[in-house]
Design an enzyme around this catalytic site. Structure first.
Site, PDB file in Angstrom:
ATOM      1  N   HIS A 183       0.673  -1.115  -0.075  1.00 30.73           N
ATOM      2  CA  HIS A 183       0.047   0.023   0.011  1.00 30.73           C
ATOM      3  C   HIS A 183       0.886   1.309  -0.142  1.00 30.73           C
ATOM      4  O   HIS A 183       0.342   2.539  -0.249  1.00 30.73           O
ATOM      5  CB  HIS A 183      -1.168   0.118   1.223  1.00 30.73           C
ATOM      6  CG  HIS A 183      -0.360   0.285   2.579  1.00 30.73           C
ATOM      7  ND1 HIS A 183       0.272  -0.388   3.062  1.00 30.73           N
ATOM      8  CD2 HIS A 183      -0.261   1.577   3.082  1.00 30.73           C
ATOM      9  CE1 HIS A 183       1.021  -0.110   4.476  1.00 30.73           C
ATOM     10  NE2 HIS A 183       0.655   1.224   4.310  1.00 30.73           N
TER      11      HIS A 183
HETATM   12  C1  UD1 Z   1      -2.479   5.095   5.786  1.00 28.52           C
HETATM   13  C2  UD1 Z   1      -1.073   5.551   6.448  1.00 28.52           C
HETATM   14  C3  UD1 Z   1      -0.215   4.383   6.484  1.00 28.52           C
HETATM   15  C4  UD1 Z   1      -0.781   3.331   7.037  1.00 28.52           C
HETATM   16  C5  UD1 Z   1      -1.928   3.021   6.054  1.00 28.52           C
HETATM   17  C6  UD1 Z   1      -2.709   1.647   6.652  1.00 28.52           C
HETATM   18  C7  UD1 Z   1      -0.566   7.792   6.343  1.00 28.52           C
HETATM   19  C8  UD1 Z   1       0.509   8.821   5.783  1.00 28.52           C
HETATM   20  N1  UD1 Z   1      -0.505   6.749   5.746  1.00 28.52           N
HETATM   21  O1  UD1 Z   1      -2.163   4.855   4.364  1.00 28.52           O
HETATM   22  O2  UD1 Z   1       0.954   4.679   7.186  1.00 28.52           O
HETATM   23  O3  UD1 Z   1       0.079   2.141   7.167  1.00 28.52           O
HETATM   24  O4  UD1 Z   1      -2.838   4.033   6.180  1.00 28.52           O
HETATM   25  O5  UD1 Z   1      -3.728   1.342   5.868  1.00 28.52           O
HETATM   26  O6  UD1 Z   1      -1.339   8.396   7.059  1.00 28.52           O
HETATM   27  N2  UD1 Z   1      -9.447   4.516   1.271  1.00 28.52           N
HETATM   28  C9  UD1 Z   1     -10.813   3.843   1.027  1.00 28.52           C
HETATM   29  N3  UD1 Z   1     -11.191   3.736   2.345  1.00 28.52           N
HETATM   30  C10 UD1 Z   1     -10.846   3.639   3.474  1.00 28.52           C
HETATM   31  C11 UD1 Z   1      -9.566   4.464   3.610  1.00 28.52           C
HETATM   32  C12 UD1 Z   1      -9.026   4.897   2.500  1.00 28.52           C
HETATM   33  O7  UD1 Z   1     -11.099   3.567   0.114  1.00 28.52           O
HETATM   34  O8  UD1 Z   1     -11.524   3.587   4.589  1.00 28.52           O
HETATM   35  C13 UD1 Z   1      -8.904   5.051  -0.156  1.00 28.52           C
HETATM   36  C14 UD1 Z   1      -8.664   6.429  -0.199  1.00 28.52           C
HETATM   37  O9  UD1 Z   1      -9.649   6.812  -1.099  1.00 28.52           O
HETATM   38  C15 UD1 Z   1      -7.046   6.926  -0.542  1.00 28.52           C
HETATM   39  C16 UD1 Z   1      -6.595   5.625  -0.309  1.00 28.52           C
HETATM   40  O10 UD1 Z   1      -7.554   4.601   0.146  1.00 28.52           O
HETATM   41  O11 UD1 Z   1      -7.123   7.456  -1.639  1.00 28.52           O
HETATM   42  C17 UD1 Z   1      -5.561   5.654   0.770  1.00 28.52           C
HETATM   43  O12 UD1 Z   1      -5.950   6.154   2.138  1.00 28.52           O
HETATM   44  P1  UD1 Z   1      -4.891   7.047   2.947  1.00 28.52           P
HETATM   45  O13 UD1 Z   1      -5.651   7.374   4.268  1.00 28.52           O
HETATM   46  O14 UD1 Z   1      -4.774   8.359   2.208  1.00 28.52           O
HETATM   47  O15 UD1 Z   1      -3.684   6.480   3.310  1.00 28.52           O
HETATM   48  P2  UD1 Z   1      -3.202   4.861   3.311  1.00 28.52           P
HETATM   49  O16 UD1 Z   1      -2.547   4.647   1.831  1.00 28.52           O
HETATM   50  O17 UD1 Z   1      -4.424   3.861   3.756  1.00 28.52           O
END
Ligand code: UD1
Length: 390
Positions: free
Chosen positions: A226
């Site tokens: 991820h």
């Molecule tokens: C975040 C953390 C990372 C952690 C990871 C665990 C930061 C910088 N990064 O990364 O350290 O290891 O979480 O998963 O805070 N999304 C969904 N549903 C959700 C949440 C997110 O679809 O419930 C999608 C969003 O559209 C987004 C993408 O997943 O574009 C990434 O989510 P985001 O919270 O930005 O960061 P992670 O990559 O999950």
């Protein structure tokens, strides 16, 4: 520490109490934060002198990225959900700060606790520092020494302003000392994520996830990806496709796909290639117990996650880390984790080595014993709350 209750918001929250307990606001935002806060909330709730408030920023919000973790881990419903949702890291941090500031002004906590290294961690830290509320950081001091990772910046900045720094391994204490942080603020307490794992592993094993996914027990690999530095770069993802192709030829491979990763695979047109691999199973992100059960029965883990490296060490399952570095060096020193980078030839070489010999399952890291949350709460109850530095 018992304090007088004198604010409307606080009175509301404390309606049933004639005295005011030590109000601790715990800020969480993402999947790994929930795994870490579960034992802390459980421990704090044992003490009437603590009023433990849970604030979920809503950085993760889906059923399978957030809600299932509350159920699996028995975390109480958050008292407040800021529902910030998805956006760039800057947007998420700023948005949490704006909303959390008004909430903390209302709640008037005696202490804010943040865990891990995500955007919600940094946002919680900055707001408490601005409001001059003492701050505790759980999982302090870990360093990858790679400042291109947002998590590394979140860790450094949070530690720089925290008043209590709770560390999981000795390397973290060394890092903090090198950064000029006073020893008196640093407490080596062990790993709350391990508290959670040890508490739930029997339930997780009983799910028999191998059978559920029709995988041969102890003869399959699990993959997670991820990190933006991996999944946002098409050339790196092409390399991972090659790795998946080759690994699944040797060993059935299951890949719970993080939403960010699924979006990028779709954008880069790589999903059909993966769907064509006979022994690769693409599945949705799993709940805590299901994923723990799946890891426990695996022969090999491949990941770019931080937490999974630690979980592998406890479970005694070899882990190949698909990054150039780790902020958790103890997992490598104890022999269960190999840092393989992202180049297919190198990763496949490490996979061959790991599968070819029995990996040394050394002693477990000190204090990874299921009692970290108890140590943290003991410190919080027995120390005089420090004042933020002027
Ligand atoms: C975040 C953390 C990372 C952690 C990871 C665990 C930061 C910088 N990064 O990364 O350290 O290891 O979480 O998963 O805070 N999304 C969904 N549903 C959700 C949440 C997110 O679809 O419930 C999608 C969003 O559209 C987004 C993408 O997943 O574009 C990434 O989510 P985001 O919270 O930005 O960061 P992670 O990559 O999950």
């Amino acid at each position: 520490m018992i304090l007088a209750d004198d604010t409307p918001g606080a009175r509301n929250h404390q309606a049933k109490r004639s005295w005011r307990a030590l109000r601790i606001v715990n800020v969480v935002g993402t999947r790994p934060n929930l795994v870490k806060i579960a034992p802390l909330m459980a421990e704090m709730r044992k003490f009437p002198e603590i009023d433990a408030v849970l604030v979920h920023t809503g950085q993760h919000y889906d059923e399978n990225m957030s809600r299932v973790f509350f159920r699996d881990l028995g975390i109480p419903e958050p008292h407040h959900n800021l529902e910030i949702g998805s956006g760039s890291g800057t947007w998420q941090t700023a948005r949490v700060m704006l909303v959390l500031e008004s909430l903390l002004r209302e709640l008037k906590p005696d202490l804010v606790v943040v865990v891990g290294d995500v955007n919600s961690t940094l946002a919680g830290a900055l707001v408490s520092s601005r409001l001059r509320v003492p701050l505790a950081h759980v999982e302090a001091g870990l360093r990858s020494f790679d400042r291109t990772m947002p998590e590394e910046i979140n860790r450094i900045l949070t530690d720089a302003i925290a008043d209590y720094l709770f560390t999981t391994e000795k390397s973290a204490n060394d890092n903090l000392r090198r950064e000029g942080i006073a020893d008196a603020k640093v407490f080596f307490v062990g790993n709350v994520m391990v508290d959670t794992l040890l508490l739930h592993q029997d339930r997780a094993r009983k799910l028999d996830m191998a059978a559920r996914f029709k995988l041969p027990d102890k003869s399959y690999a699990v993959l997670t990806l991820h990190r933006p530095s991996n999944v946002d770069r098409p050339e790196v993802m092409e390399g991972f496709c090659e790795i998946m192709e080759r690994v699944q030829e040797q060993l059935p491979l299951i890949f719970p796909v993080h939403p960010r990763t699924r979006a990028r695979l779709t954008e880069h047109g790589l999903l059909p290639r993966l769907q064509g691999m006979k022994k690769l199973k693409l599945v949705e992100p799993l709940g805590y117990l299901e994923f723990l059960g799946l890891m426990a029965q695996a022969q090999l883990l491949l990941t770019d996650s931080g937490g999974i490296q630690e979980e592998a060490t406890i479970l005694g399952v070899p882990c190949v880390t698909l990054r150039e570095n780790t902020e958790r060096p103890v997992t490598v020193e104890l022999g269960m984790n190999r840092i393989a980078g992202t180049r297919p030839s190198r990763v496949l070489q490490v996979v061959r080595e790991v599968l070819g010999k029995k990996m040394k399952n050394g002693v477990l890291p000190e204090f990874w014993d299921g009692k970290a949350a108890a140590r943290i709460v003991n410190v919080l109850l027995n120390q005089k709350t420090p004042q933020p530095e002027a």
